[in-house]
Design a protein around this motif. Structure first.
Motif: not given
Ligand code: 5AD
Ligand code: SF4
Length: 431
Positions: A9-12, A19-27, A122-128
Motif C-alpha cells: 500500500v505504501a508503494g501504491l 511520502n511516508e511519515t512516522n508522525d500521524m499528526s502530519s499525515a 498483486y503479481e506485478d506490484l512490488f512493495p516499498s
C-alpha cells in the motif's frame, strides 16, 4: 503478511505522490491495516480508531481508511458506527487505492470495496521496502483449509498461488536492493501450486537466485508436507534448517473438531521424518488452548506432544471465538479463567523447552547471520541462527549481513552466546 501488505500500500501511495511519515499528526492520508485473527487484535484496532477520530476532527481533509481483514469482516459495523472512516478496503482491493485517493480529493464520499477475488495476487506490484536484511515475499494468498476456529478463509478468500516468474522477479529485486534473506509467505506455503510446479520446485528455483544467502518460509500445513520438500531442504545450504509446523492441539478429538486433518500420531511421525532428513532442524509451532469442549485431559495431551517434540519455540494462544466460524457456534465454550490458566502452564513449559533446545547447541558450531550491534554492548553483535535464534558474540572483522561460524558457549533464556571460529579453526575442528 500484513507487514507486506502495508508495504504494498505504501508503494501504491508513493505512485500517487505521497511520502511516508512516522508522525500521524502530519499525515494527509492514514490507512490502518488490520488483523481479525483474534479478538485482541480487533480491540487494538478499535482503540486506534478512537484516537484517529480525534485527528480527523482537527484536520477535516485527512483521508482515513481501514484496510485488511477487519475491514472485510466488520464493514457494516464500521459504516454505521464510525462515520469518520472514509475508505474501507478488503485484502483484495488495494489496487483501487490510487483511483480512490484521486477521486476522494475531488469529492467527499465513502468508498467501500470488500470484494474477494479468486485471482488477485498483486503479481506485478512490488512493495516499498525500507532497507534491511530480510524481505517477506508472498507466494500465495487466501486459504481453503477452513480450520473451524479460523477467520482467515472468510477474510482473505480462496487460496491462489502467484506465478513462479513473478516471485523470482521480486526476489531478484529484493536482492538488488541489498536484502539477503528471503522469507516466503503464505497461509499454507506448501500447498503452493502453479503450472511451473509445487512448493519444493519453487524453493529449488529461489535457492538458485544469486545473492540469496538464506531462505525461510511460513507457514507450512502438516497435511501438505512431503518427503520431496524435506529432501530439497536437505540438499540446499541456503534453505534454513528450520520449520514452523503448527500443531494447534495434541488430542485427536480436538484436532478433528478443529478440522486440522491430521492425528497426533501423524504429526509426531512427521516430526520424526523431518529429523531424519534434517537432523539439526529447529521446529517451532502454534498452539491453541481452550478450544470449545477441550477437557483438562485433552489439554494435557497437548503438553505430552510438546514433551515428545521439544519445540524450539511456540506461539501460544487462548482460543478466541470468531463470529462466522464453525467453532464459534459450538455450545461448549471454555471459560476465560480456565483458558488463562491453561495458557500460563503452557507458556511455562515452553520456556523450559526453549532453554533445553538451546542448551543442545552448546559446544556446536552454528552458522550465524550478523544482523546488528548488540543492545547490551557496543563490542558485541547480535545474529541469527538458521533456526532463528538470537546469538550474541564479540565483534572481530565481520560485517552486518555476513554469515559466520560461531561456537556456542552458553544459552540463557531465549538467547545463545558464542564466539567466532576462524576458517582455520573450523578446518581443524572438521579434521
Ligand atoms: N483463536 C486463537 N488462535 C487462533 N489462531 C487462528 N485463529 C485463532 C483463534 N480463533 C492461531 C493459530 C494459527 C495462528 C496464526 O493463529 O494457532 O496457526
Ligand atoms: Fe486458518 Fe487453518 Fe487456513 Fe491456517 S490453515 S489460515 S489456521 S484456516
Amino acid at each position: 503478511m500484513n507487514v507486506y501488505d502495508s508495504q504494498l500500500v505504501a508503494g501504491l501511495l508513493q505512485q500517487c505522490g505521497y511520502n511516508e511519515t512516522n508522525d500521524m499528526s502530519s499525515a494527509d492520508v492514514i490507512f490502518l491495516n488490520t488483523c481479525a485473527i483474534r479478538e485482541k487484535a480487533e480491540e487494538t484496532v478499535h482503540n486506534r480508531l478512537e484516537s484517529i477520530q480525534y485527528l480527523k476532527k482537527q484536520k477535516p481533509h485527512l483521508i482515513f481508511g481501514v484496510l485488511g481483514c477487519m475491514a472485510q469482516n466488520i464493514k457494516d459495523d464500521l459504516l454505521e458506527s464510525k462515520p469518520y472512516v472514509d475508505v474501507i478496503l478488503g485484502p483484495d482491493s488495494y489496487r483501487r487505492i490510487p483511483e480512490i485517493i484521486n477521486s476522494r480529493n475531488k469529492k467527499n464520499m465513502h468508498k467501500v470495496d470488500t470484494r474477494l477475488s479468486k485471482f488477485e495476487v498483486y503479481e506485478d506490484l512490488f512493495p516499498s521496502r525500507q532497507g534491511g536484511i530480510n524481505a517477506w515475499i508472498p507466494i500465495s494468498r487466501g486459504c481453503d483449509k477452513f480450520c473451524t476456529f479460523c477467520i482467515v478463509p472468510f477474510t482473505r478468500g480462496r487460496e491462489r498461488s502467484r506465478s513462479l516468474d513473478s516471485i523470482v522477479r521480486e526476489v531478484e529485486d529484493a536482492v538488488s536492493n541489498g536484502f539477503i534473506e528471503i522469507s516466503l509467505l503464505g497461509q499454507n506455503v506448501n500447498s503452493y501450486r502453479t503450472e511451473g510446479g509445487g512448493f519444493a520446485d519453487l524453493l529449488k528455483t529461489i535457492s538458485a537466485v544469486s545473492g540469496v544467502k538464506r531462505i525461510r518460509f511460513m507457514s507450512p500445513h502438516p497435511q501438505d508436507m512431503n518427503e520431496n520438500l524435506l529432501q530439497v531442504m536437505s540438499d540446499h545450504d541456503n534453505i534454513c534448517n528450520y520449520i514452523h509446523l503448527p500443531l494447534q492441539a495434541g488430542s485427536d478429538r480436538i484436532l478433528n473438531r478443529m478440522n486440522r486433518t491430521y492425528t497426533r500420531c501423524e504429526y509426531l511421525n512427521l516430526v520424526k521424518k523431518t529429523r531424519e532428513y534434517l537432523p539439526d532442524c529447529s521446529i517451532s509451532t502454534d498452539i491453541i488452548v481452550g478450544f470449545p469442549g477441550e477437557t483438562e485431559e485433552e489439554y494435557l495431551e497437548t503438553l505430552q506432544v510438546m514433551e515428545e517434540v521439544i519445540f524450539d519455540r511456540a506461539f501460544m494462544f487462548k482460543y478466541s471465538s470468531r463470529p462466522g466460524t464453525k467453532a464459534a457456534e459450538y455450545t461448549d465454550q471454555i471459560n476465560e479463567a480456565i483458558k488463562q490458566n491453561r495458557l500460563e502452564r503452557l507458556i511455562k513449559l515452553q520456556h523450559s523447552h526453549t532453554l533445553k533446545a538451546n542448551l543442545r547447541h552448546v559446544g556446536k558450531i552454528l552458522k550465524v547471520l550478523v544482523e546488528k550491534g548488540s543492545k547490551k554492548s557496543s563490542f558485541q553483535w547480535t545474529g541469527r541462527t538458521e533456526g532463528n535464534m538470537g546469538v550474541i558474540f564479540n565483534k572481530s572483522d565481520e560485517k552486518i549481513k555476513d554469515i559466520v561460524d560461531i561456537l556456542i558457549n552458553d544459552a540463557k533464556g531465549i538467547s545463545l552466546f558464542g564466539s567466532r571460529i576462524s576458517e582455520k579453526e573450523l578446518m581443524n575442528e572438521i579434521n
